[in-house]
Design a protein around this motif. Structure first.
Motif, PDB file in Angstrom:
ATOM      1  N   ASN A  14      44.745  35.879  55.119  1.00 26.09           N
ATOM      2  CA  ASN A  14      43.890  35.981  54.341  1.00 26.09           C
ATOM      3  C   ASN A  14      43.543  36.868  52.967  1.00 26.09           C
ATOM      4  O   ASN A  14      44.040  38.167  54.107  1.00 26.09           O
ATOM      5  N   VAL A  15      43.990  37.703  52.174  1.00 27.58           N
ATOM      6  CA  VAL A  15      43.494  38.682  51.553  1.00 27.58           C
ATOM      7  C   VAL A  15      42.344  38.621  49.914  1.00 27.58           C
ATOM      8  O   VAL A  15      42.522  37.989  49.403  1.00 27.58           O
ATOM      9  N   PRO A  16      40.802  39.259  50.829  1.00 31.46           N
ATOM     10  CA  PRO A  16      39.870  38.957  49.547  1.00 31.46           C
ATOM     11  C   PRO A  16      40.373  39.660  48.279  1.00 31.46           C
ATOM     12  O   PRO A  16      40.618  41.315  48.447  1.00 31.46           O
ATOM     13  N   ILE A  17      39.516  38.991  47.157  1.00 29.92           N
ATOM     14  CA  ILE A  17      40.387  39.844  45.635  1.00 29.92           C
ATOM     15  C   ILE A  17      38.931  39.785  45.537  1.00 29.92           C
ATOM     16  O   ILE A  17      38.215  38.991  45.491  1.00 29.92           O
ATOM     17  N   GLU A  18      38.664  41.024  44.925  1.00 32.19           N
ATOM     18  CA  GLU A  18      37.522  41.172  44.544  1.00 32.19           C
ATOM     19  C   GLU A  18      37.535  42.119  42.882  1.00 32.19           C
ATOM     20  O   GLU A  18      37.751  42.706  42.806  1.00 32.19           O
ATOM     21  N   ILE A  19      36.595  40.781  41.781  1.00 34.91           N
ATOM     22  CA  ILE A  19      37.054  41.060  40.954  1.00 34.91           C
ATOM     23  C   ILE A  19      35.941  41.653  40.103  1.00 34.91           C
ATOM     24  O   ILE A  19      34.799  40.954  40.230  1.00 34.91           O
ATOM     25  N   ASP A  20      35.935  42.684  39.341  1.00 34.81           N
ATOM     26  CA  ASP A  20      35.237  43.565  38.737  1.00 34.81           C
ATOM     27  C   ASP A  20      34.345  42.892  37.093  1.00 34.81           C
ATOM     28  O   ASP A  20      34.510  42.166  36.844  1.00 34.81           O
TER      29      ASP A  20
END
Length: 91
Positions: A4-10
């Motif tokens: 699981n790789v968390p992705i944060e979108i600005d």
């Protein structure tokens, strides 16, 4: 194995995408009066008004294959049939 790789979108990036999508939708509506003005099953008068054509042209389209739907004493058209017919005529 699962990774699981968390992705944060600005937030700025998200807003930029939303604005671009809205711009494209508005441009497409401006180019295609069928999408915004014609009801799903318009009558002859509505088709002529929206597409700015006369009886002669509409009758010619019908003679060349534009499908019609008998509806009581009047003819109706399927908006998608009109779109398909016009797309074929452009070729």
């Amino acid at each position: 194995m699962t990774v699981n790789v968390p992705i944060e979108i600005d937030d700025q990036f998200t807003e930029l995408i939303v604005q671009q999508v809205l711009k494209q939708v508005n441009e497409n509506e401006a180019k295609d009066p069928l999408a915004s003005e014609l009801p799903p099953y318009p009558n002859r008068k509505q088709v002529k008004r929206v597409l700015k054509i006369g009886d002669d042209r509409l009758n010619d389209w019908i003679a060349h294959g534009l499908l019609t739907i008998p509806f009581g004493k009047e003819l109706r058209f399927d908006r998608e049939d009109i779109r398909s017919f016009l797309d074929q005529q452009k070729v």
